[in-house]
Design a protein around this motif. Sequence first.
Motif, PDB file in Angstrom:
ATOM      1  N   CYS A  16      43.794  31.042  37.748  1.00 46.17           N
ATOM      2  CA  CYS A  16      44.540  31.706  36.612  1.00 46.17           C
ATOM      3  C   CYS A  16      45.496  30.803  35.838  1.00 46.17           C
ATOM      4  O   CYS A  16      46.199  29.881  36.196  1.00 46.17           O
ATOM      5  N   TRP A  18      48.194  31.526  34.625  1.00 49.07           N
ATOM      6  CA  TRP A  18      49.745  31.402  34.682  1.00 49.07           C
ATOM      7  C   TRP A  18      50.439  30.633  35.749  1.00 49.07           C
ATOM      8  O   TRP A  18      51.298  30.033  35.774  1.00 49.07           O
ATOM      9  N   CYS A  45      43.886  35.683  34.809  1.00 53.31           N
ATOM     10  CA  CYS A  45      44.297  36.049  35.998  1.00 53.31           C
ATOM     11  C   CYS A  45      43.324  36.223  37.106  1.00 53.31           C
ATOM     12  O   CYS A  45      42.011  36.310  36.836  1.00 53.31           O
ATOM     13  N   GLY A  69      44.791  31.775  42.279  1.00 49.77           N
ATOM     14  CA  GLY A  69      45.616  32.651  41.481  1.00 49.77           C
ATOM     15  C   GLY A  69      47.049  32.431  42.092  1.00 49.77           C
ATOM     16  O   GLY A  69      47.317  31.726  42.806  1.00 49.77           O
ATOM     17  N   CYS A  70      47.887  33.448  41.416  1.00 48.35           N
ATOM     18  CA  CYS A  70      49.274  33.376  41.539  1.00 48.35           C
ATOM     19  C   CYS A  70      49.471  33.939  43.052  1.00 48.35           C
ATOM     20  O   CYS A  70      48.573  34.682  43.443  1.00 48.35           O
ATOM     21  N   CYS A  75      51.678  37.915  40.477  1.00 52.29           N
ATOM     22  CA  CYS A  75      50.643  38.090  39.531  1.00 52.29           C
ATOM     23  C   CYS A  75      51.434  38.469  38.375  1.00 52.29           C
ATOM     24  O   CYS A  75      52.123  39.433  38.257  1.00 52.29           O
ATOM     25  N   HIS A  76      50.971  38.105  37.130  1.00 51.75           N
ATOM     26  CA  HIS A  76      51.769  38.361  36.053  1.00 51.75           C
ATOM     27  C   HIS A  76      51.359  39.732  35.489  1.00 51.75           C
ATOM     28  O   HIS A  76      51.850  40.340  34.195  1.00 51.75           O
ATOM     29  N   TYR A  77      50.133  40.498  36.120  1.00 56.78           N
ATOM     30  CA  TYR A  77      50.006  41.351  35.545  1.00 56.78           C
ATOM     31  C   TYR A  77      50.157  42.506  36.897  1.00 56.78           C
ATOM     32  O   TYR A  77      49.672  43.612  36.566  1.00 56.78           O
TER      33      TYR A  77
HETATM   34 FE1  FES Z   1      47.871  34.921  38.212  1.00 50.86          FE
HETATM   35 FE2  FES Z   1      47.418  37.586  38.127  1.00 50.86          FE
HETATM   36  S1  FES Z   1      46.807  35.993  39.545  1.00 50.86           S
HETATM   37  S2  FES Z   1      48.157  36.459  36.521  1.00 50.86           S
END
Ligand code: FES
Length: 482
Positions: A16, A18, A45, A69-70, A75-77
């Motif tokens: 991801c 971010w 993402c 990922g985050c 999560c940025h979304y």
């Molecule tokens: Fe990183 Fe959704 S998992 S922005």
Amino acid sequence: MSALANEERRIVGFLCNWCSYGGADTAGVARANQPTDLRIIRVPCSGRVNPLFVVKALLNGADGVLVSGCHPRDCHYGSGNFYARRRLEVLKRFLPILGIDPQRFSYTWVSASEGSRWQQVVTRFTEEIHALEPAPRFEDVEPLEKALTLTQEKHRPLGVGKQDWLAKLKEAISDKLADLDCVLGWQQGRDLLHSVPLFIQSADDLQKLRCDATCHNNLVRYLPDFKGRKVGIIVRGCEAKSLVQLLQEGIINREELVIFALPCQGLLDLPLVEEALGRYQKLEGLEITDSALKLRVDGKDVTLATADYLQSRCLSCPNDTPVLADYPIGEFTGESATTAQCPELAFLDSLSLTERLGFWRACLSRCILCHACRNSCPMCVCRDQCIAESREPHWQSAKASVKEKFFFQIIHALHLAGRCTGCGQCQANCPMGIPIFALRAHLNRVISELFDGYQAGLDPKAVPPLLTYAQEEANIQERSWE
Ligand code: FES
């Protein structure tokens, strides 16, 4: 330079943008020592990672695939990683039935500030991939030409051949016909052994109605084409579940439907019967009873034992009572909530991973890419937009290689995750007799394990598990990488 044994493996990482990509960057800036086998693909993402990305990489020679990922709630979304967690866990449990070692795939969460965690994750995962043999190339796997040995478990007497409710059904349809655009049923096809769909609009059409063990088309497949019109449909147990699933997804409207429900008597495995009869010119008679199929073929009488010529999934299916019905006709056992056992799946479970890969290679070499499996599936609602045929994005090459055929089956199965109602049309309509229903049956088993026994098509108000998420997943144990 590889940090491990001077031997690099092909590992693909979907990171991801971010968090995890930033975490990998942080590790790099801090000059943290890491293996170099990983090739990173940056995605917006983790929710953007289609499980097919992973399968495609593994089928095309990757030794391992890592998705990161985050952290959950970061999560940025908002919720991309919550959806991803469900999909990726389903995928991890799906890989073994394909013959792919699930250790070759992992997913995790790393934030942009966690350079040392990233170092730990990538080192551990690379070590694990090095501990395995290099991934077998699908093209090089020895095809396993092993005959299916199926163990049948009979749950209930099927009552094949019973027709005492046919007059009552015709009467019920006749009473409602004037209010409906048409009623979907079956009629005789090219001969007595074959049935085709019938779209009843008049009393004359109604006379052609046939409902017996030769009527294997799942009529629910046609319902989306009638959206906006009031229609009637005849369904049996597994077909009613397909109907409920389409209602859940908003593809059809309940108020536009009149449902005539029948108890299922089991369906004939027509390719098996045809094989037993050999080439024939004329079928002059067919009588179906619970014990025998009496046929008159080219002037000769042939008798077959019914139980040997039923579709395998029908024999073990306890699911004869439709979950939704306006006009229930006939006698029902009342059992509707149990998933049928899939004997082909039990057979696959008994094979090793390499044998399973070889089994699919052998089976799918017979595939003629007719797409009958997809076209007969009531849950395949994309019609002309099917990604297997799309050139943008270009998922599937036009090559008729066994690997592409295998990938097509994987696309179909994964699109049905949490949606397949187990009607078995895919396999019943395969002219080459490929046991592809086992892939869907395995996914149904995975979904049931992960989401508290969930079965597609039982509750019109339920949300399919891959279209929702829980912040804390009761049955998903994530790796700590400690
Ligand atoms: Fe990183 Fe959704 S998992 S922005």
